[in-house]
Write an enzyme that holds these catalytic residues in place. Structure first.
Site, PDB file in Angstrom:
ATOM      1  N   CYS A  77     -35.957  41.101 -11.971  1.00  0.00           N
ATOM      2  CA  CYS A  77     -35.277  42.759 -11.041  1.00  0.00           C
ATOM      3  C   CYS A  77     -34.655  42.123  -9.769  1.00  0.00           C
ATOM      4  O   CYS A  77     -33.656  41.691 -10.047  1.00  0.00           O
ATOM      5  CB  CYS A  77     -36.550  43.119 -10.781  1.00  0.00           C
ATOM      6  SG  CYS A  77     -36.387  45.109 -10.272  1.00  0.00           S
ATOM      7  N   HIS A 178     -39.034  44.565 -16.294  1.00  0.00           N
ATOM      8  CA  HIS A 178     -40.128  42.752 -15.204  1.00  0.00           C
ATOM      9  C   HIS A 178     -40.799  42.712 -17.141  1.00  0.00           C
ATOM     10  O   HIS A 178     -41.139  43.852 -16.975  1.00  0.00           O
ATOM     11  CB  HIS A 178     -41.224  44.260 -14.520  1.00  0.00           C
ATOM     12  CG  HIS A 178     -40.568  44.901 -13.393  1.00  0.00           C
ATOM     13  ND1 HIS A 178     -40.974  43.823 -12.238  1.00  0.00           N
ATOM     14  CD2 HIS A 178     -39.428  45.618 -12.768  1.00  0.00           C
ATOM     15  CE1 HIS A 178     -39.919  44.146 -10.577  1.00  0.00           C
ATOM     16  NE2 HIS A 178     -39.538  45.360 -11.656  1.00  0.00           N
ATOM     17  N   GLU A 180     -43.380  41.018 -17.121  1.00  0.00           N
ATOM     18  CA  GLU A 180     -44.688  40.852 -16.859  1.00  0.00           C
ATOM     19  C   GLU A 180     -45.042  42.442 -16.751  1.00  0.00           C
ATOM     20  O   GLU A 180     -46.717  42.227 -16.567  1.00  0.00           O
ATOM     21  CB  GLU A 180     -44.849  40.168 -15.144  1.00  0.00           C
ATOM     22  CG  GLU A 180     -44.874  41.384 -13.555  1.00  0.00           C
ATOM     23  CD  GLU A 180     -43.367  41.178 -13.290  1.00  0.00           C
ATOM     24  OE1 GLU A 180     -43.054  42.075 -12.572  1.00  0.00           O
ATOM     25  OE2 GLU A 180     -42.416  40.385 -14.590  1.00  0.00           O
TER      26      GLU A 180
END
Length: 196
Positions: A77, A178, A180
């Protein structure tokens, strides 16, 4: 394997750490130069504002360190955007790893809201980051700025216009989305990065 997550003036570091733990990896969160240089993999995450963050990195010499790393590095990001040459967010010079500028989304339709937030598909290249992927995988985005398509584009997403969802050059990899926060798809991306 030693995995280091760069500790700096930005959010989302804990989310990356938790995602790595789910993969059985105990990462070290650090700003220590020798630890970062010695790590097998380095992750450069971020949620925040480009100008403030670049000023913080420069103040501690982290800008030079990140560019000089030789092992695989993954920017996420804001981390990806700061790895580019310039950002319109604060009109700031970035690290220049990727020869691309970061632009602000301009929406002309009410349905295309800024920031771009939520799940969207990616069309990926043959980059090792996407090994084992099928077309049209969904990943999670939260951003108001984007990187246009360029020679380092490794994946494309279309929102308002086609833009770089991922970049790759030499030992540097980056995702605008993202991993994650992208469920099993994101876990595969992180696993691919760890096993490059």
């Amino acid at each position: 394997m030693e995995v280091a997550v760069i500790k700096y003036n930005a959010g989302n570091i804990c989310s990356v750490d938790y995602a790595l733990k789910r993969l059985g990896v105990e990462a070290v969160i650090t700003a220590d130069e020798s630890t970062l240089r010695a790590a097998d993999r380095v992750i450069f995450p971020g949620v925040g504002e480009a100008e403030t963050t670049m000023n913080f990195l420069r103040a501690g010499g982290m800008d030079k360190l990140i560019k000089d790393l030789k092992q695989p590095v993954l920017g996420i990001c804001l981390g990806m955007q700061l790895m580019c040459r310039h950002s319109e967010e604060g009109d700031v010079e970035g690290l220049g790893i990727f020869d691309a500028g970061v632009k602000r989304f301009v929406s002309l339709k009410p349905a295309e809201k800024v920031p771009h937030m939520g799940w969207n598909t990616i069309k990926q290249t043959e980059s090792a980051l996407f090994k084992g992927f099928t077309k049209g995988e969904y990943v999670y985005f939260v951003h108001s700025y984007y990187v246009p398509l360029n020679n380092s584009t490794a994946a494309v997403t279309d929102y308002i216009l086609p833009f770089s969802a991922a970049l790759h050059k030499d030992n540097f990899y980056a995702t605008q989305f993202h991993p994650e926060k992208s469920g099993s798809v994101g876990e595969r991306i992180l696993q691919n990065f760890l096993t490059l």
